[in-house]
Structure formats: structure tokens, C-alpha cells
Enzyme design. Structure first.
Site, PDB file in Angstrom:
ATOM      1  NE  ARG A   1       2.239  -5.053  11.082  1.00 38.15           N
ATOM      2  CZ  ARG A   1       3.248  -4.874  10.236  1.00 38.15           C
ATOM      3  NH1 ARG A   1       4.426  -5.419  10.480  1.00 38.15           N
ATOM      4  NH2 ARG A   1       3.100  -4.144   9.172  1.00 38.15           N
TER       5      ARG A   1
ATOM      6  NE  ARG B   1      -4.220  -1.292  10.321  1.00 33.23           N
ATOM      7  CZ  ARG B   1      -3.199  -0.836   9.641  1.00 33.23           C
ATOM      8  NH1 ARG B   1      -3.271   0.325   9.035  1.00 33.23           N
ATOM      9  NH2 ARG B   1      -2.109  -1.537   9.566  1.00 33.23           N
TER      10      ARG B   1
ATOM     11  NE  ARG C   1       6.502  -0.646   9.865  1.00 33.79           N
ATOM     12  CZ  ARG C   1       5.334  -0.565   9.227  1.00 33.79           C
ATOM     13  NH1 ARG C   1       5.244   0.161   8.129  1.00 33.79           N
ATOM     14  NH2 ARG C   1       4.275  -1.194   9.667  1.00 33.79           N
TER      15      ARG C   1
ATOM     16  NE  ARG D   1       7.866  -2.785   6.039  1.00 29.68           N
ATOM     17  CZ  ARG D   1       6.559  -2.619   6.249  1.00 29.68           C
ATOM     18  NH1 ARG D   1       5.826  -2.014   5.342  1.00 29.68           N
ATOM     19  NH2 ARG D   1       6.003  -3.066   7.345  1.00 29.68           N
TER      20      ARG D   1
ATOM     21  CE  LYS E   1      -1.942  -1.143   3.948  1.00 30.09           C
ATOM     22  NZ  LYS E   1      -1.272  -2.433   4.219  1.00 30.09           N
TER      23      LYS E   1
HETATM   24  P1  AP5 Z   1       4.906  -1.690   1.805  1.00 29.30           P
HETATM   25  O1  AP5 Z   1       4.582  -0.801   0.657  1.00 29.30           O
HETATM   26  O2  AP5 Z   1       5.725  -1.133   2.919  1.00 29.30           O
HETATM   27  O3  AP5 Z   1       3.557  -2.382   2.353  1.00 29.30           O
HETATM   28  P2  AP5 Z   1       2.319  -1.775   3.162  1.00 29.30           P
HETATM   29  O4  AP5 Z   1       1.108  -2.430   2.593  1.00 29.30           O
HETATM   30  O5  AP5 Z   1       2.366  -0.276   3.171  1.00 29.30           O
HETATM   31  O6  AP5 Z   1       2.648  -2.415   4.575  1.00 29.30           O
HETATM   32  P3  AP5 Z   1       2.631  -1.830   6.062  1.00 29.30           P
HETATM   33  O7  AP5 Z   1       3.317  -2.888   6.887  1.00 29.30           O
HETATM   34  O8  AP5 Z   1       3.183  -0.444   6.117  1.00 29.30           O
HETATM   35  O9  AP5 Z   1       1.143  -1.837   6.340  1.00 29.30           O
HETATM   36  P4  AP5 Z   1       0.509  -1.941   7.682  1.00 29.30           P
HETATM   37  O10 AP5 Z   1      -0.875  -1.765   7.244  1.00 29.30           O
HETATM   38  O11 AP5 Z   1       0.746  -3.127   8.507  1.00 29.30           O
HETATM   39  O12 AP5 Z   1       1.263  -0.820   8.537  1.00 29.30           O
HETATM   40  P5  AP5 Z   1       0.861   0.650   8.957  1.00 29.30           P
HETATM   41  O13 AP5 Z   1       2.076   1.468   8.902  1.00 29.30           O
HETATM   42  O14 AP5 Z   1      -0.359   1.112   8.237  1.00 29.30           O
HETATM   43  O15 AP5 Z   1       5.600  -3.016   1.210  1.00 29.30           O
HETATM   44  C1  AP5 Z   1       6.047  -4.034   2.073  1.00 29.30           C
HETATM   45  C2  AP5 Z   1       7.382  -4.572   1.571  1.00 29.30           C
HETATM   46  O16 AP5 Z   1       7.176  -5.267   0.337  1.00 29.30           O
HETATM   47  C3  AP5 Z   1       8.443  -3.494   1.288  1.00 29.30           C
HETATM   48  O17 AP5 Z   1       9.713  -3.968   1.659  1.00 29.30           O
HETATM   49  C4  AP5 Z   1       8.364  -3.289  -0.239  1.00 29.30           C
HETATM   50  O18 AP5 Z   1       9.604  -2.851  -0.794  1.00 29.30           O
HETATM   51  C5  AP5 Z   1       7.969  -4.683  -0.702  1.00 29.30           C
HETATM   52  N1  AP5 Z   1       7.161  -4.684  -1.915  1.00 29.30           N
HETATM   53  C6  AP5 Z   1       6.205  -3.777  -2.290  1.00 29.30           C
HETATM   54  N2  AP5 Z   1       5.665  -4.133  -3.458  1.00 29.30           N
HETATM   55  C7  AP5 Z   1       6.250  -5.291  -3.827  1.00 29.30           C
HETATM   56  C8  AP5 Z   1       6.122  -6.170  -4.958  1.00 29.30           C
HETATM   57  N3  AP5 Z   1       5.231  -5.916  -5.953  1.00 29.30           N
HETATM   58  N4  AP5 Z   1       6.889  -7.285  -4.987  1.00 29.30           N
HETATM   59  C9  AP5 Z   1       7.779  -7.571  -3.991  1.00 29.30           C
HETATM   60  N5  AP5 Z   1       7.975  -6.767  -2.930  1.00 29.30           N
HETATM   61  C10 AP5 Z   1       7.220  -5.654  -2.846  1.00 29.30           C
HETATM   62  O19 AP5 Z   1       0.404   0.423  10.485  1.00 29.30           O
HETATM   63  C11 AP5 Z   1       1.325   0.097  11.502  1.00 29.30           C
HETATM   64  C12 AP5 Z   1       0.602   0.044  12.843  1.00 29.30           C
HETATM   65  O20 AP5 Z   1       0.021   1.339  13.146  1.00 29.30           O
HETATM   66  C13 AP5 Z   1      -0.583  -0.925  12.932  1.00 29.30           C
HETATM   67  O21 AP5 Z   1      -0.170  -2.246  13.240  1.00 29.30           O
HETATM   68  C14 AP5 Z   1      -1.413  -0.274  14.065  1.00 29.30           C
HETATM   69  O22 AP5 Z   1      -0.868  -0.556  15.326  1.00 29.30           O
HETATM   70  C15 AP5 Z   1      -1.244   1.208  13.791  1.00 29.30           C
HETATM   71  N6  AP5 Z   1      -2.285   1.751  12.889  1.00 29.30           N
HETATM   72  C16 AP5 Z   1      -2.075   2.318  11.665  1.00 29.30           C
HETATM   73  N7  AP5 Z   1      -3.236   2.713  11.127  1.00 29.30           N
HETATM   74  C17 AP5 Z   1      -4.207   2.386  12.018  1.00 29.30           C
HETATM   75  C18 AP5 Z   1      -5.618   2.516  12.012  1.00 29.30           C
HETATM   76  N8  AP5 Z   1      -6.280   3.052  10.965  1.00 29.30           N
HETATM   77  N9  AP5 Z   1      -6.302   2.067  13.085  1.00 29.30           N
HETATM   78  C19 AP5 Z   1      -5.670   1.534  14.140  1.00 29.30           C
HETATM   79  N10 AP5 Z   1      -4.328   1.359  14.210  1.00 29.30           N
HETATM   80  C20 AP5 Z   1      -3.606   1.779  13.152  1.00 29.30           C
END
Ligand code: AP5
Length: 212
Positions: A168, A90, A157, A129, A15
Site C-alpha cells: 500500500r 487517489r 483490517r 490499528r 485521514k
Molecule cells: P487512520 O485515521 O485510520 O488513517 P488513514 O489515513 O485513514 O488510513 P487508511 O489505512 O484508512 O488509509 P488508506 O488510504 O490506506 O485506506 P482506505 O480505507 O482509504 O489512522 C491510522 C492509525 O493511526 C489508527 O490506528 C489511528 O488511531 C492512529 N492515529 C491517527 N492519528 C494519530 C496520531 N496523530 N498519532 C498516533 N496515532 C494516530 O483504502 C483501503 C483500500 O481500498 C485501498 O488499499 C484500495 O484497495 C481501496 N481504495 C480505497 N479508495 C480507493 C480509490 N480512491 N481508488 C482505488 N482504490 C481505492
């Protein structure tokens, strides 16, 4: 007029990788609740202290805290012409809050991009990552290696450790996945296969399905 877009998909589905590119191309802000929380954690703010336990264990921050932050952010002037929400909503209550908030302004989410990647690939991706703490750029030691000159400053991270990734993913399937059906009912859902293709190819798939 730009678009109001939400990015859906499991942790590690790509994402953030795609939202950064889309936002740059479309000239609209990329709003990641995870990035907002991590910035507050690093800076040791009251919000950072409040959310630290949730982030490090892989649990969701309570809806009330998250919704207030997003509502404030969406009222900033740079959101007037659209935005890309990444990591929000989410949960169904968060999605309903967003719909109500937008309806009061005669607005709605036009597109929900759901990037679909199997759990087995997610675990593989997240362990490799790395991100740049200065620019926010995201790399992958296996699939999207960083330039050698910046390799040393990259960080991993805290929540990308295998046990936390499992939590997660479980939280995602239980609490977040139901909002895919929510946006389908609203006619906004676009599904994108997010595996077995490079980030460039996935980006092209997304650009192909976005309305002009
Ligand atoms: P990346 O683009 O980083 O993936 P992502 O989908 O953004 O993953 P996140 O881990 O950031 O999502 P998340 O939803 O768990 O975390 P968030 O920060 O929102 O890609 C992942 C990896 O794959 C990278 O290394 C990339 O290079 C690689 N990649 C990408 N595309 C690829 C491809 N096509 N092929 C191969 N490799 C590829 O949330 C973190 C925490 O914050 C949550 O756990 C929660 O505690 C809190 N939080 C955040 N938002 C909320 C909310 N709305 N409500 C409650 N808690 C929340």
C-alpha cells in the site's frame, strides 16, 4: 455554504481519524471510498466481490469502478452543502475526473488537506490499528487506546498485515503522491505535519488552516 474538502496522505496518516471529527463538527458528510468498499465486502455484494482481491492485496481498485461510485454518492442530497472526501482521489486520473465532474456543476474542491507522516511511523501505526465494526470508530493499541468495555468487539483490517502495508505504501508513493502537486497547482493544498502529535493536536492544526 460548507466546504468541499479532500483528505490526502499515506495509508495510516490519520485521514479517517481527522475526517470523522471534522465532518461531525462541520455538519457535512464524511465519504470514505475505503469504508464503502469494506461495507460491500462484508455484505457480499457484487461490488464487494469485484473489489475483494484489490483490497486484500493492497492494490488500487480500477479508476472506472471507483469514479462511478463517487460520482453517484456526490449527487445525493446530503452533499449539497459540502463534504469531506477521504481516500479519493487517489490517482491523477481520479483527481481530473473529480475536477471535471465538479466544473460541470460550477463547483470545485476548496481545500486539500495533506497529512504528512513518515513511512516508518506508518508501519508502526497500522500494525496497532483496531476499529469498531458497528460505529466505524478507529483506535490504536499504542497511540489511541480504545475504552476497555469495547476492546473485545474491535477488529483488525485484513490489509493492515505488514506485507500488505508495504504494498500500500509503494502504491501510495507511485500513484497517489503526485496528486499533492495537482492540488498545489490549483491553489487548494494545505500541508499538515501529522506525526509527533496527538490526534487532538492534529485536529486543531487542521481547524486552524480551514477557511471560516
Ligand atoms: P487512520 O485515521 O485510520 O488513517 P488513514 O489515513 O485513514 O488510513 P487508511 O489505512 O484508512 O488509509 P488508506 O488510504 O490506506 O485506506 P482506505 O480505507 O482509504 O489512522 C491510522 C492509525 O493511526 C489508527 O490506528 C489511528 O488511531 C492512529 N492515529 C491517527 N492519528 C494519530 C496520531 N496523530 N498519532 C498516533 N496515532 C494516530 O483504502 C483501503 C483500500 O481500498 C485501498 O488499499 C484500495 O484497495 C481501496 N481504495 C480505497 N479508495 C480507493 C480509490 N480512491 N481508488 C482505488 N482504490 C481505492
Amino acid at each position: 455554504m460548507g466546504l468541499r474538502i479532500v483528505m490526502l496522505g499515506a495509508p495510516g496518516a490519520g485521514k479517517g481519524t481527522q475526517a470523522i471529527r471534522m465532518a461531525a463538527k462541520m455538519g457535512i458528510p464524511h465519504i470514505s471510498t475505503g469504508d464503502i468498499f469494506r461495507k460491500n465486502l462484508r455484505e457480499g455484494t457484487d461490488l464487494g466481490k469485484k473489489v475483494q482481491g484489490y483490497l486484500n492485496s493492497g492494490a488500487l481498485v480500477p479508476d472506472a469502478v471507483t469514479c462511478e461510485i463517487v460520482a453517484d454518492r456526490l449527487q445525493e442530497t446530503d452533499c449539497a452543502n459540502g463534504y469531506i472526501l477521504d481516500g479519493f482521489p487517489r490517482s491523477v486520473p481520479q483527481a481530473e475526473m473529480l475536477t471535471d465532474f465538479l466544473a460541470k456543476r460550477d463547483e470545485k474542491i476548496e481545500v486539500a488537506v495533506n497529512i504528512d507522516v513518515p513511512d516508518t511511523e506508518i508501519v508502526d501505526r497500522l500494525s496497532a490499528r483496531r476499529s469498531d465494526p458497528e460505529t466505524g470508530a478507529v483506535y490504536n493499541l499504542k497511540f489511541n487506546p480504545p475504552p476497555a468495555e469495547i476492546a473485545e468487539k474491535l477488529i483488525q483490517r485484513e490489509d493492515d498485515k505488514p506485507d500488505t502495508v508495504k504494498t500500500r505504501l509503494a502504491t501510495y508513493h507511485e500513484t497517489t503522491e503526485p496528486i499533492i502537486a495537482y492540488y498545489d497547482e490549483q491553489g487548494a493544498l494545505k500541508n499538515i505535519a501529522g506525526d509527533k502529535a496527538t490526534p487532538d493536536e492534529i485536529y486543531q492544526r487542521i481547524m486552524d488552516i480551514l477557511p471560516n
